[in-house]
Structure formats: C-alpha cells, structure tokens
Design a protein around this motif. Structure first.
Motif, PDB file in Angstrom:
ATOM      1  N   GLU A  17       0.812  -1.227   0.000  1.00  0.00           N
ATOM      2  CA  GLU A  17       0.000   0.000   0.000  1.00  0.00           C
ATOM      3  C   GLU A  17       0.843   1.275   0.000  1.00  0.00           C
ATOM      4  N   ALA A  18       2.098   1.171   0.362  1.00  0.00           N
ATOM      5  CA  ALA A  18       2.945   2.360   0.533  1.00  0.00           C
ATOM      6  C   ALA A  18       3.311   3.007  -0.802  1.00  0.00           C
ATOM      7  N   LYS A  19       3.444   4.334  -0.750  1.00  0.00           N
ATOM      8  CA  LYS A  19       3.904   5.104  -1.905  1.00  0.00           C
ATOM      9  C   LYS A  19       5.156   5.859  -1.492  1.00  0.00           C
ATOM     10  N   SER A  25       1.631   2.662  -5.888  1.00  0.00           N
ATOM     11  CA  SER A  25       2.034   1.648  -4.919  1.00  0.00           C
ATOM     12  C   SER A  25       2.194   0.311  -5.634  1.00  0.00           C
ATOM     13  N   LEU A  43      11.243   0.480  -0.134  1.00  0.00           N
ATOM     14  CA  LEU A  43      10.290   0.334   0.967  1.00  0.00           C
ATOM     15  C   LEU A  43      10.826  -0.542   2.082  1.00  0.00           C
TER      16      LEU A  43
END
Length: 168
Positions: A42-44, A51, A159
């Motif tokens: 989910e991270a950007k 994502s 990430l």
C-alpha cells in the motif's frame, strides 16, 4: 511443420516473465512480489507514484484486456483511469492475497486462451478494435510485465528501508 511452435515459444516467454526462478532478465513477477507485505504493497514513495498494489492491479487489468481480445471481444477496453488504475489507500492481508491471486489467475487464463489457438497463424491477425497484431499485443504484454516487475523490485528495495515490518 508444427504450426504451434511459435505459440509454445510465446507461452515459454510468458511463463519465464511471470514465474521463472532462472529467467535471464532477472527476477520474475512472482519473485519480485515474494516477501512484499500488505504494508509495503500500500505504501507510496511520494504522493505522485503508484504503490505496488496499484501496479499489480494495473498488470492484472492489462492481462484481462489481452485475454478478452484473444476471445475476440472488440468492444472491451480499459481506457478509463478507474479500469486501468485503482487506488489502494489501505491494503490488508486478505486484499493483498486477493490481488496476487487475481494476477495469478489472469496468467492461467492468458495461457489457456493462447493454448486454445489451433495454430500460430492468428498471431498476424489484427486485434479486434485495434490497429496492431496479436503478436505485437502479446509481446507488448511480456514487455509490460518486465517493466512493472522492475518497478516493483525498485519499490520493494526502497520500501524495505523505509516501511516498518508488519507486526505478527
């Protein structure tokens, strides 16, 4: 002469790109997704980047596009942003597993549709509703998967450094 020889080579390329552990180009799609947690998915990195979850959705969407075109569906299209990209502000374990399963199922559907073709003559036919051949479309999908596998690999590395590990 075996008129399915080119089809078999294309299927090998699709499978190498998707799941091979010894592809010469580097990690396959399955390999780069291995170890991606829902939090990482989910991270950007920045507000204007996609994502990993969004990229996986996008890859699946284009595989479905190719499957539908192989089925002869001239009307099917994914020009709208909603059909091509989906935002995932929060991804839980079930949603992340579902996204990966949908990608896997799209691979199976893609291979199945290509295997249904009686010979490789269809490869030079024009895709319904387009101005390019099936050969170009299928090889374009291979290149598309490789491009996004590279993106995912870079995102995963970045990430891994910036997103805390999921708690058990």
């Amino acid at each position: 002469m075996d008129t399915k020889e080119e089809i078999l080579r294309i299927i090998d390329l699709l499978n190498d790109t998707y799941e091979s552990e010894q592809a010469w180009h580097g990690p396959s799609v399955v390999e780069v997704l291995r170890g991606v947690s829902p939090r990482m998915a989910e991270a950007k990195l920045t507000h204007n980047t996609h994502s990993i979850a969004e990229i996986v959705f996008h890859m699946t969407t284009w595989r479905i596009f190719v499957v539908r075109k192989l089925q002869g569906d001239a009307a099917f299209d994914i020009k709208t942003k909603e059909k091509n990209w989906k935002t995932f502000p929060i991804v839980d374990e079930i949603e992340w597993e579902t996204l990966q399963m949908e990608l896997s199922l799209s691979q199976e559907e893609l291979i199945s549709e290509i295997e249904k073709k009686p010979n490789d003559l269809f490869l030079e036919d024009i895709v319904p509703g387009r101005d390019y051949t099936y050969y170009t479309m299928i090889h374009g999908l291979i290149q598309h998967d490789l491009y996004h596998a590279g993106q995912i690999a870079l995102l995963k590395k970045a990430l891994t450094l910036s997103v805390p590990a999921d708690e058990d």
